[in-house]
Design a protein around this motif. Structure first.
Motif, PDB file in Angstrom:
ATOM      1  N   ASN A 172       4.562   4.464   7.573  1.00 50.49           N
ATOM      2  CA  ASN A 172       5.688   4.018   8.160  1.00 50.49           C
ATOM      3  C   ASN A 172       5.524   3.010   9.280  1.00 50.49           C
ATOM      4  OD1 ASN A 172       8.099   4.536   9.412  1.00 50.49           O
ATOM      5  ND2 ASN A 172       7.215   6.464  10.805  1.00 50.49           N
ATOM      6  N   PRO A 173       5.420   1.691   8.610  1.00 51.97           N
ATOM      7  CA  PRO A 173       5.237   0.746   9.684  1.00 51.97           C
ATOM      8  C   PRO A 173       6.159   0.213  10.412  1.00 51.97           C
ATOM      9  CG  PRO A 173       5.846  -0.139   7.345  1.00 51.97           C
ATOM     10  CD  PRO A 173       5.588   1.343   7.333  1.00 51.97           C
ATOM     11  N   ILE A 174       7.182   0.696  10.226  1.00 53.95           N
ATOM     12  CA  ILE A 174       8.435   0.309  11.036  1.00 53.95           C
ATOM     13  C   ILE A 174       8.585   1.473  12.338  1.00 53.95           C
ATOM     14  CG2 ILE A 174       9.326  -1.523   9.759  1.00 53.95           C
ATOM     15  CD1 ILE A 174      11.580   0.488   9.044  1.00 53.95           C
ATOM     16  N   GLY A 175       7.936   2.274  12.198  1.00 54.88           N
ATOM     17  CA  GLY A 175       7.962   3.661  13.347  1.00 54.88           C
ATOM     18  C   GLY A 175       9.209   4.407  13.236  1.00 54.88           C
ATOM     19  N   ARG A 183      -4.085  -3.353  -9.986  1.00 54.48           N
ATOM     20  CA  ARG A 183      -5.220  -2.029  -9.466  1.00 54.48           C
ATOM     21  C   ARG A 183      -5.433  -2.094  -8.078  1.00 54.48           C
ATOM     22  NH1 ARG A 183      -3.441  -0.675 -13.686  1.00 54.48           N
ATOM     23  NH2 ARG A 183      -4.470   0.035 -15.458  1.00 54.48           N
ATOM     24  N   ASP A 184      -4.395  -2.735  -7.305  1.00 57.95           N
ATOM     25  CA  ASP A 184      -4.462  -3.035  -5.734  1.00 57.95           C
ATOM     26  C   ASP A 184      -2.964  -2.898  -5.249  1.00 57.95           C
ATOM     27  OD1 ASP A 184      -5.015  -3.231  -3.076  1.00 57.95           O
ATOM     28  OD2 ASP A 184      -6.157  -5.080  -3.372  1.00 57.95           O
ATOM     29  N   VAL A 185      -2.558  -1.871  -4.351  1.00 59.42           N
ATOM     30  CA  VAL A 185      -1.360  -1.867  -3.853  1.00 59.42           C
ATOM     31  C   VAL A 185      -0.952  -2.776  -2.577  1.00 59.42           C
ATOM     32  CG1 VAL A 185      -0.999   0.420  -5.273  1.00 59.42           C
ATOM     33  CG2 VAL A 185      -1.520   0.201  -2.813  1.00 59.42           C
ATOM     34  N   GLU A 186      -1.973  -3.271  -1.997  1.00 60.19           N
ATOM     35  CA  GLU A 186      -1.870  -3.915  -0.725  1.00 60.19           C
ATOM     36  C   GLU A 186      -0.600  -5.024  -0.731  1.00 60.19           C
ATOM     37  OE1 GLU A 186      -4.299  -5.752   3.081  1.00 60.19           O
ATOM     38  OE2 GLU A 186      -5.536  -4.917   1.354  1.00 60.19           O
ATOM     39  N   ALA A 187      -0.804  -5.836  -1.908  1.00 59.48           N
ATOM     40  CA  ALA A 187       0.311  -6.889  -1.769  1.00 59.48           C
ATOM     41  C   ALA A 187       1.815  -6.239  -1.831  1.00 59.48           C
ATOM     42  CB  ALA A 187       0.170  -7.787  -3.096  1.00 59.48           C
ATOM     43  N   ALA A 188       1.878  -5.122  -2.629  1.00 56.51           N
ATOM     44  CA  ALA A 188       3.245  -4.376  -2.515  1.00 56.51           C
ATOM     45  C   ALA A 188       3.655  -3.609  -0.914  1.00 56.51           C
ATOM     46  CB  ALA A 188       3.301  -3.206  -3.612  1.00 56.51           C
ATOM     47  N   LEU A 189       2.548  -3.517  -0.349  1.00 56.16           N
ATOM     48  CA  LEU A 189       2.873  -2.803   1.027  1.00 56.16           C
ATOM     49  C   LEU A 189       3.439  -4.070   1.905  1.00 56.16           C
ATOM     50  CD1 LEU A 189       0.269  -0.135   1.361  1.00 56.16           C
ATOM     51  CD2 LEU A 189       2.621   0.261   0.716  1.00 56.16           C
ATOM     52  N   VAL A 190       2.598  -5.232   1.559  1.00 50.66           N
ATOM     53  CA  VAL A 190       2.902  -6.427   2.354  1.00 50.66           C
ATOM     54  C   VAL A 190       4.358  -6.827   2.155  1.00 50.66           C
ATOM     55  CG1 VAL A 190       2.366  -8.743   2.616  1.00 50.66           C
ATOM     56  CG2 VAL A 190       0.444  -7.092   3.030  1.00 50.66           C
ATOM     57  N   ARG A 202      -4.350  -3.930   9.678  1.00 49.05           N
ATOM     58  CA  ARG A 202      -5.342  -3.007   9.697  1.00 49.05           C
ATOM     59  C   ARG A 202      -4.921  -1.766   9.141  1.00 49.05           C
ATOM     60  NH1 ARG A 202      -6.341  -5.161  14.660  1.00 49.05           N
ATOM     61  NH2 ARG A 202      -5.206  -3.748  15.756  1.00 49.05           N
ATOM     62  N   ALA A 203      -3.645  -1.246   9.662  1.00 52.53           N
ATOM     63  CA  ALA A 203      -3.081   0.233   9.068  1.00 52.53           C
ATOM     64  C   ALA A 203      -2.830  -0.040   7.562  1.00 52.53           C
ATOM     65  CB  ALA A 203      -1.845   0.489   9.724  1.00 52.53           C
ATOM     66  N   THR A 204      -2.408  -1.022   7.043  1.00 49.65           N
ATOM     67  CA  THR A 204      -2.084  -1.192   5.574  1.00 49.65           C
ATOM     68  C   THR A 204      -3.068  -1.421   4.779  1.00 49.65           C
ATOM     69  OG1 THR A 204       0.203  -2.546   6.258  1.00 49.65           O
ATOM     70  CG2 THR A 204      -0.867  -2.930   4.046  1.00 49.65           C
ATOM     71  N   ARG A 205      -4.393  -1.776   5.022  1.00 48.66           N
ATOM     72  CA  ARG A 205      -5.411  -1.937   4.360  1.00 48.66           C
ATOM     73  C   ARG A 205      -5.732  -0.388   4.322  1.00 48.66           C
ATOM     74  NH1 ARG A 205      -6.555  -6.728   6.702  1.00 48.66           N
ATOM     75  NH2 ARG A 205      -7.664  -6.105   8.341  1.00 48.66           N
ATOM     76  N   ALA A 216      -3.280   1.201   1.854  1.00 45.01           N
ATOM     77  CA  ALA A 216      -3.427   0.812   0.669  1.00 45.01           C
ATOM     78  C   ALA A 216      -4.830   1.413  -0.157  1.00 45.01           C
ATOM     79  CB  ALA A 216      -3.487  -0.716   0.628  1.00 45.01           C
ATOM     80  N   SER A 217      -5.792   1.515   0.728  1.00 41.65           N
ATOM     81  CA  SER A 217      -6.969   2.007   0.102  1.00 41.65           C
ATOM     82  C   SER A 217      -6.729   3.719  -0.407  1.00 41.65           C
ATOM     83  CB  SER A 217      -7.978   1.990   1.165  1.00 41.65           C
ATOM     84  OG  SER A 217      -9.263   2.824   0.564  1.00 41.65           O
ATOM     85  N   GLN A 218      -5.976   4.218   0.614  1.00 40.34           N
ATOM     86  CA  GLN A 218      -5.663   5.740   0.220  1.00 40.34           C
ATOM     87  C   GLN A 218      -4.786   5.622  -1.104  1.00 40.34           C
ATOM     88  OE1 GLN A 218      -3.974   7.434   3.504  1.00 40.34           O
ATOM     89  NE2 GLN A 218      -3.303   9.319   2.642  1.00 40.34           N
ATOM     90  N   LEU A 219      -3.661   4.801  -1.166  1.00 41.67           N
ATOM     91  CA  LEU A 219      -2.896   4.730  -2.390  1.00 41.67           C
ATOM     92  C   LEU A 219      -3.474   4.439  -3.539  1.00 41.67           C
ATOM     93  CD1 LEU A 219       0.225   3.349  -0.748  1.00 41.67           C
ATOM     94  CD2 LEU A 219       0.234   5.622  -1.863  1.00 41.67           C
TER      95      LEU A 219
END
Length: 91
Positions: A20-23, A48-55, A72-75, A78-81
């Protein structure tokens, strides 16, 4: 390769709602990020890494600028996903 089942959709959506990055308030957050579930899974299947998708979600459709707290939150999420999706490959 991970197939997006209804159960996996629910799991990924729950993580995105928690991210929930926008609260968005808790109730609406359950629906807010649903359009991005398939994008997250597709990104996993490609890299095999979703961090780019979240960004991408945060900066493109949502239109926000990246900041240190977001990163920080996104990393963490992303690790959890990544772990969730990796487990699905073996299932």
């Amino acid at each position: 390769m991970v197939t997006l089942t209804e159960h996996l959709f629910t799991q990924v959506n729950a993580v995105l709602a928690e991210w929930n990055p926008i609260g968005v308030p808790d109730g609406p957050a359950q629906d807010e990020y649903q359009p991005y579930v398939a994008i997250v899974v597709e990104t996993w299947n490609r890299s095999r890494d979703v961090e780019a998708a979240l960004v991408w979600v945060y900066t493109q459709p949502l239109g926000y600028d990246i900041n240190p707290a977001f990163s920080r939150a996104t990393r963490r999420f992303a690790s959890q996903l990544n772990q969730l999706l990796q487990a699905q490959e073996g299932a």
